[in-house]
Design a protein around this motif. Sequence first.
Motif, PDB file in Angstrom:
ATOM      1  N   VAL A  60     -12.161   4.702  -9.824  1.00  0.00           N
ATOM      2  CA  VAL A  60     -11.284   5.836 -10.653  1.00  0.00           C
ATOM      3  C   VAL A  60     -12.082   7.062 -10.958  1.00  0.00           C
ATOM      4  O   VAL A  60     -11.863   8.056 -10.366  1.00  0.00           O
ATOM      5  CB  VAL A  60     -10.255   5.260 -11.785  1.00  0.00           C
ATOM      6  N   GLU A  61     -13.447   6.700 -11.309  1.00  0.00           N
ATOM      7  CA  GLU A  61     -14.087   7.868 -11.509  1.00  0.00           C
ATOM      8  C   GLU A  61     -14.506   8.684 -10.586  1.00  0.00           C
ATOM      9  O   GLU A  61     -14.842   9.906 -10.304  1.00  0.00           O
ATOM     10  CB  GLU A  61     -15.526   7.549 -12.489  1.00  0.00           C
ATOM     11  N   SER A  62     -14.856   8.122  -9.325  1.00  0.00           N
ATOM     12  CA  SER A  62     -15.400   8.508  -8.207  1.00  0.00           C
ATOM     13  C   SER A  62     -14.306   9.273  -7.255  1.00  0.00           C
ATOM     14  O   SER A  62     -14.703   9.945  -6.186  1.00  0.00           O
ATOM     15  CB  SER A  62     -15.976   7.334  -7.368  1.00  0.00           C
ATOM     16  N   ILE A  63     -13.080   9.173  -7.641  1.00  0.00           N
ATOM     17  CA  ILE A  63     -11.795   9.879  -6.990  1.00  0.00           C
ATOM     18  C   ILE A  63     -11.940  11.184  -6.870  1.00  0.00           C
ATOM     19  O   ILE A  63     -11.772  11.624  -8.075  1.00  0.00           O
ATOM     20  CB  ILE A  63     -10.461   9.117  -7.259  1.00  0.00           C
ATOM     21  N   SER A  64     -11.856  11.930  -5.908  1.00  0.00           N
ATOM     22  CA  SER A  64     -12.022  13.438  -5.804  1.00  0.00           C
ATOM     23  C   SER A  64     -10.533  13.932  -5.336  1.00  0.00           C
ATOM     24  O   SER A  64     -10.149  14.978  -5.424  1.00  0.00           O
ATOM     25  CB  SER A  64     -12.866  13.893  -5.055  1.00  0.00           C
ATOM     26  N   ASP A  65      -9.902  13.057  -4.327  1.00  0.00           N
ATOM     27  CA  ASP A  65      -8.806  13.432  -3.562  1.00  0.00           C
ATOM     28  C   ASP A  65      -8.139  12.123  -3.046  1.00  0.00           C
ATOM     29  O   ASP A  65      -8.731  11.153  -2.921  1.00  0.00           O
ATOM     30  CB  ASP A  65      -9.092  14.559  -2.211  1.00  0.00           C
ATOM     31  N   ILE A  66      -6.873  12.196  -2.807  1.00  0.00           N
ATOM     32  CA  ILE A  66      -6.025  11.181  -2.117  1.00  0.00           C
ATOM     33  C   ILE A  66      -4.961  11.536  -1.059  1.00  0.00           C
ATOM     34  O   ILE A  66      -4.423  12.496  -1.422  1.00  0.00           O
ATOM     35  CB  ILE A  66      -5.261  10.428  -3.433  1.00  0.00           C
ATOM     36  N   SER A  67      -5.204  10.786   0.001  1.00  0.00           N
ATOM     37  CA  SER A  67      -4.286  11.291   1.404  1.00  0.00           C
ATOM     38  C   SER A  67      -3.478   9.970   1.332  1.00  0.00           C
ATOM     39  O   SER A  67      -3.560   8.828   0.875  1.00  0.00           O
ATOM     40  CB  SER A  67      -4.793  11.082   2.475  1.00  0.00           C
ATOM     41  N   THR A  68      -2.267  10.274   1.723  1.00  0.00           N
ATOM     42  CA  THR A  68      -1.240   8.914   2.084  1.00  0.00           C
ATOM     43  C   THR A  68      -0.612   9.037   3.302  1.00  0.00           C
ATOM     44  O   THR A  68      -0.458  10.303   3.982  1.00  0.00           O
ATOM     45  CB  THR A  68      -0.085   9.286   1.034  1.00  0.00           C
ATOM     46  N   ILE A  69      -0.372   8.163   3.918  1.00  0.00           N
ATOM     47  CA  ILE A  69       0.579   7.784   4.951  1.00  0.00           C
ATOM     48  C   ILE A  69       1.749   7.140   4.849  1.00  0.00           C
ATOM     49  O   ILE A  69       1.397   5.863   4.276  1.00  0.00           O
ATOM     50  CB  ILE A  69      -0.421   7.216   6.239  1.00  0.00           C
ATOM     51  N   ARG A  70       3.050   7.688   5.093  1.00  0.00           N
ATOM     52  CA  ARG A  70       4.214   7.109   4.858  1.00  0.00           C
ATOM     53  C   ARG A  70       4.620   6.234   5.751  1.00  0.00           C
ATOM     54  O   ARG A  70       4.486   6.440   7.054  1.00  0.00           O
ATOM     55  CB  ARG A  70       5.129   7.900   4.273  1.00  0.00           C
ATOM     56  N   THR A  71       4.981   4.629   5.529  1.00  0.00           N
ATOM     57  CA  THR A  71       5.659   3.912   6.490  1.00  0.00           C
ATOM     58  C   THR A  71       7.038   3.627   6.180  1.00  0.00           C
ATOM     59  O   THR A  71       7.282   3.842   5.050  1.00  0.00           O
ATOM     60  CB  THR A  71       4.664   2.639   6.794  1.00  0.00           C
ATOM     61  N   GLU A  72       7.669   3.002   7.075  1.00  0.00           N
ATOM     62  CA  GLU A  72       8.936   2.600   6.646  1.00  0.00           C
ATOM     63  C   GLU A  72       9.442   1.443   6.085  1.00  0.00           C
ATOM     64  O   GLU A  72      10.316   1.090   5.531  1.00  0.00           O
ATOM     65  CB  GLU A  72      10.132   2.875   8.119  1.00  0.00           C
ATOM     66  N   THR A  73       8.101   0.462   6.300  1.00  0.00           N
ATOM     67  CA  THR A  73       8.333  -0.924   5.772  1.00  0.00           C
ATOM     68  C   THR A  73       7.071  -1.366   5.188  1.00  0.00           C
ATOM     69  O   THR A  73       6.127  -0.830   5.528  1.00  0.00           O
ATOM     70  CB  THR A  73       8.830  -2.064   6.663  1.00  0.00           C
ATOM     71  N   GLU A  74       6.786  -2.248   4.119  1.00  0.00           N
ATOM     72  CA  GLU A  74       5.858  -2.887   3.771  1.00  0.00           C
ATOM     73  C   GLU A  74       4.990  -3.462   4.813  1.00  0.00           C
ATOM     74  O   GLU A  74       3.676  -3.633   4.793  1.00  0.00           O
ATOM     75  CB  GLU A  74       6.094  -3.858   2.480  1.00  0.00           C
ATOM     76  N   ILE A  75       5.455  -4.131   5.987  1.00  0.00           N
ATOM     77  CA  ILE A  75       5.007  -4.855   6.943  1.00  0.00           C
ATOM     78  C   ILE A  75       4.011  -3.769   7.688  1.00  0.00           C
ATOM     79  O   ILE A  75       3.043  -3.948   7.874  1.00  0.00           O
ATOM     80  CB  ILE A  75       5.897  -5.465   7.819  1.00  0.00           C
ATOM     81  N   GLU A  76       4.478  -2.463   7.985  1.00  0.00           N
ATOM     82  CA  GLU A  76       4.114  -1.545   8.811  1.00  0.00           C
ATOM     83  C   GLU A  76       2.764  -1.125   7.882  1.00  0.00           C
ATOM     84  O   GLU A  76       1.732  -0.827   8.405  1.00  0.00           O
ATOM     85  CB  GLU A  76       4.830  -0.429   8.978  1.00  0.00           C
ATOM     86  N   ALA A  77       2.985  -0.858   6.466  1.00  0.00           N
ATOM     87  CA  ALA A  77       1.849  -0.617   5.640  1.00  0.00           C
ATOM     88  C   ALA A  77       0.792  -1.584   5.630  1.00  0.00           C
ATOM     89  O   ALA A  77      -0.330  -1.227   5.568  1.00  0.00           O
ATOM     90  CB  ALA A  77       2.417  -0.325   4.074  1.00  0.00           C
TER      91      ALA A  77
END
Length: 491
Positions: A60-77
């Motif tokens: 958590v201390e090292s996080i500078s940025d966060i990117s996300t990729i949305r999927t339609e299901t948990e299986i895809e994720a």
Amino acid sequence: MKREDLLHHIKSFPDKPGVYMMRDPDGKIIYVGKAKSLRKRVSSYFRHSGFASPRLRKLVESISDISTIRTETEIEALILENRLIKLYQPFFNIDLKMNERYAYIKVTSEKFPRIVVTRHRQEDDAVYIGPFVRVSEVRELLRLIERYLPLRYCKGEIKESNKKIRPCMRHALGHCLAPCAGLCSEKEYRERTADVIMMLQGRGLELVEKLRKRMDKAVQELEFEEAAVLRDTIRAIWRVSRQRNSIPEIETGRDNNWETLNRLQEHLKLPTLPWRIDGFDISHTSGKETVGVVVVFEQGYPNTSLYRRFNIRTVVGIDDFRSIKETLLRRYRRCIDGQEPMPQLILIDGGSVQLEFAMEAMKELELTDIPIISLAKEEEEIYIPDRKEPLRLDRTDPALKLLQYVRDESHRYAITSHRAARSRNFRRSKLEEVPGVGRTKAAQLITKFGSTRAIMDTAEENLASAPGIGKTLARRIQEYLRQADEGSGQK
């Protein structure tokens, strides 16, 4: 990114399944995770400062940025998370980096392959998919396969089929093709194996398209029982993936487009990485036979199986703006119904006015959370909602080149689709569109005169003398054909 800005950024994350990637100040990916709700999961890292685990505290201390990729299901994720971890090898992903401890799905290399779950990846010719941290999720996939795309489970090697052998109970229950008893050929079994691998790799929509073609063929050949089985299989795949397309195929060493998508997200300030982009355009001939199209790009590559065309119904004459609106309304109604995948970015071929009409369509559908932009030709200006001046990127910027690729591909597909529709209409004969001329009369006239061009050029008296035509209908036919032939300017 400052902590306050990071927390504000997280609030814009969707309450949907997907994968998140945490980066350090140098932009290096240090952790990849999956979530049922991206917003809730990522927010949980910042709800308190005291962590029992030093590793988590350091993360958590090292996080500078966060990117996300949305999927339609948990299986895809889940599948996408596995691929990204193997691609980037993030420092804090200890679990999957030490992947010898976790499960793989193995498709054996035998003549008639089997599916097994193993924790040891060997150097053989088998296909391995994984690793998976949670075996329960692996079992969910395998239950679907066992019911609708079953392979054999028996361990004995089958060298030759023996029709004298009586198949086991699994065949009677529909859970095996019984290759041991010669009830399916090696070719049929290999085809089934390929279907299973596509399913396990997350290529759901591609598999659905493949099965749909087989179903149509079975119906044409009056094989209705086989068609019904294929129909049920398609529905089962849709239920798992909600009819959404597969996650992007990411291969080690081919992450150039991945970085381009990151640049595009940064330029447009998108809430999630735009790994699925829909591109729209319109084509017509002087306002006639107007066609609207959508092309779909995934991970920066066109997915032609998801291209769609729409014959415009509600717009009369030359009106690209309302044609764009109708195309988006029809496209995303299908998405809402679960027939098509949702994008992370919509690109309209045009300027600010086209963008306004596109936004009207999305507002009607209450889909205002999907980012939408337009790209104008020549100046290559990017129009963004609620921004006074268009965005201008350097002509050499990979993000702009990707948008140009999507725009140009949508234009190409629109032109091709329009020409095909126009050609199809002329093959059907424009005569059938004339009031008072049905298919029978049209066929008789074509037989007598040879072509619509000859009918248009012949003397009115000659046409009127044809059986069942007369002067009034002859005049109407020729006027209609001449109007249809006027103006060859194609947009």
